[in-house]
Design an enzyme around this catalytic site. Structure first.
Site, mmCIF file in Angstrom:
data_model
loop_
_atom_site.group_PDB
_atom_site.id
_atom_site.type_symbol
_atom_site.label_atom_id
_atom_site.label_comp_id
_atom_site.label_asym_id
_atom_site.label_seq_id
_atom_site.Cartn_x
_atom_site.Cartn_y
_atom_site.Cartn_z
ATOM 1 N N LYS A 141 0.839 -1.188 0.000
ATOM 2 C CA LYS A 141 0.000 0.000 0.000
ATOM 3 C C LYS A 141 0.882 1.248 0.000
ATOM 4 C CE LYS A 141 -4.220 -1.677 2.234
ATOM 5 N NZ LYS A 141 -4.029 -3.091 1.928
ATOM 6 N N ASP B 77 -1.261 -1.894 -4.374
ATOM 7 C CA ASP B 77 -2.664 -2.037 -3.989
ATOM 8 C C ASP B 77 -3.398 -0.707 -4.091
ATOM 9 O OD1 ASP B 77 -2.950 -4.747 -3.473
ATOM 10 O OD2 ASP B 77 -2.177 -4.577 -1.440
ATOM 11 N N MET B 78 -4.720 -0.809 -4.247
ATOM 12 C CA MET B 78 -5.553 0.383 -4.250
ATOM 13 C C MET B 78 -6.188 0.540 -2.876
ATOM 14 S SD MET B 78 -6.187 2.903 -6.184
ATOM 15 C CE MET B 78 -5.837 2.357 -7.869
ATOM 16 N N ARG C 96 -5.049 -5.985 -11.292
ATOM 17 C CA ARG C 96 -5.906 -6.865 -10.490
ATOM 18 C C ARG C 96 -7.269 -6.194 -10.355
ATOM 19 N NH1 ARG C 96 -4.209 -6.844 -4.658
ATOM 20 N NH2 ARG C 96 -2.724 -8.520 -5.066
ATOM 21 N N GLY D 117 -13.720 -4.292 -3.896
ATOM 22 C CA GLY D 117 -13.466 -3.128 -3.043
ATOM 23 C C GLY D 117 -13.819 -3.436 -1.609
ATOM 24 N N LYS E 206 -24.893 -4.537 -4.324
ATOM 25 C CA LYS E 206 -24.015 -5.625 -4.750
ATOM 26 C C LYS E 206 -24.182 -5.960 -6.232
ATOM 27 C CE LYS E 206 -22.854 -10.473 -3.778
ATOM 28 N NZ LYS E 206 -23.011 -10.905 -5.209
ATOM 29 N N THR F 197 -11.408 -12.728 -6.982
ATOM 30 C CA THR F 197 -12.749 -12.907 -6.437
ATOM 31 C C THR F 197 -12.901 -14.327 -5.932
ATOM 32 O OG1 THR F 197 -15.134 -12.769 -6.922
ATOM 33 C CG2 THR F 197 -13.706 -13.559 -8.689
ATOM 34 N N HIS F 198 -13.837 -14.517 -4.990
ATOM 35 C CA HIS F 198 -14.210 -15.851 -4.522
ATOM 36 C C HIS F 198 -15.627 -16.200 -4.968
ATOM 37 C CE1 HIS F 198 -11.404 -13.988 -1.579
ATOM 38 N NE2 HIS F 198 -10.771 -15.119 -1.760
ATOM 39 N N ARG G 146 -11.665 -6.042 7.606
ATOM 40 C CA ARG G 146 -12.144 -5.987 6.221
ATOM 41 C C ARG G 146 -12.546 -7.364 5.721
ATOM 42 N NH1 ARG G 146 -7.370 -1.950 5.130
ATOM 43 N NH2 ARG G 146 -8.391 -0.038 5.866
#
Length: 311
Positions: free
Chosen positions: A103, A137-138, A188, A192, A205, A230-231, A292
């Site tokens: 970061k 990273d964002m 990537r 968020g 969503k 993603t999962h 998070r």
């Protein structure tokens, strides 16, 4: 609808608690016993390495992050640079297929953009000498412009061993991806994980997921490297169908998932011949990261509370 509304409310509440110094102190005082070890690969580099080795032995790629953000002085940022150099050197010495994600606020972005640029440029250069890669990273929406400026500066300075991240819940991300097209970026795509107002981020969503699909498809079409982070089974299945229909080679994308989240799915995709990278963070400053992860799936909060009661 009721469940989705309740989950959204729970997510907002958990993310708000992520910035509570008092709860941070309370939770971290109990250490990894609370269950953070499910998502964090230890508090030290020596604890991290065996985890990376085990994942490598399974055939999974990895990246690692020294957890932390928002440092307050150039001296603190300098110490983080030293720590990341040690991490990169250790990865090389151990022969691990691991890269680094970091970061920019951990490197001084909230103090001075030039400071953050100089620090990350030094690390990207060091990584290049070791044949490694650094993902930027964002973070919160307030840092997006500066992050993308720094990423462009790095690429235009000839640093090709670096990539960035776009978040599908931000309205602006599709335009940001278009603005990066000339760089053929290694990007990537994530949904968020910060608490953002509806003025800048999709609150629903379904809209976040739809934007995610658009970002992935555009990134895959434009010829860079796409990390599909993603999962979500539906998003993964859609990405696979899209790449097959478009004839996109499997070396132009990979799936990325978090350590401790859906490990069986990671192995299933690997067995199907897809590249899978597991994001494997470590460090003592794990509280915000844990919160998070809980916010992404509020049901995980029960896991933490259960461990607290057992302790």
């Amino acid at each position: 609808m009721i469940t989705e509304t309740a989950n959204a409310a729970s997510r907002r509440a958990i993310l708000a608690l992520a910035d509570s110094p008092r709860l941070d102190h309370l939770v971290r005082r109990h250490g990894m016993r609370l269950g953070a070890g499910r998502f964090v690969a230890g508090e030290t580099l020596d604890q991290l390495v065996p985890v990376l080795r085990r994942l490598d032995d399974l055939g999974l790629l990895t990246n690692t992050t020294l957890l932390g953000e928002g440092i307050r002085s150039p001296e603190e940022a300098g110490a983080v640079v030293v720590a990341y150099r040690e991490i990169l050197d250790r990865i090389r010495a151990e022969g691990l297929r691991t890269n680094v994600a970091l970061k920019l606020t951990h490197l001084g972005l909230s103090i001075d953009e030039q400071l953050a640029y100089e620090n990350v440029a030094a690390l990207v250069d060091h990584a290049a000498g070791l044949g490694n890669f650094v993902r930027i990273d964002m973070e919160e929406s307030a840092f997006v412009d500066a992050t993308l400026r720094i990423y462009r500066r790095l690429r235009e300075a000839g640093h090709d061993n670096t990539g960035t991240v776009l978040q599908s819940y931000l309205y602006r991300s599709e335009g940001d991806l278009a603005s990066l097209a000339d760089l053929r970026p290694n990007v990537r795509i994530v949904k968020g994980a910060y608490l953002e107002p509806p003025e800048v981020a999709y609150p629903d969503k379904a809209d976040v997921d739809a934007a995610y699909v658009r970002l992935v498809e555009r990134s895959l079409r434009e010829g860079g490297m796409t990390a599909i982070a993603t999962h979500d089974d539906q998003l993964i299945d859609h990405a696979i169908r899209f790449t097959e229909e478009q004839g996109i080679d499997r070396d132009r994308f990979e799936f990325q998932m978090l350590y401790g989240v859906r490990p069986q799915l990671q192995l299933d995709l690997l067995r199907r011949g897809f590249a899978v990278l597991v994001a494997t963070p470590f460090g003592p400053d794990w509280y915000r990261y844990l919160m998070r992860r809980l916010a992404e799936r509020p049901a995980n909060t029960f896991f933490l509370l259960k461990n607290l009661v057992r302790g």
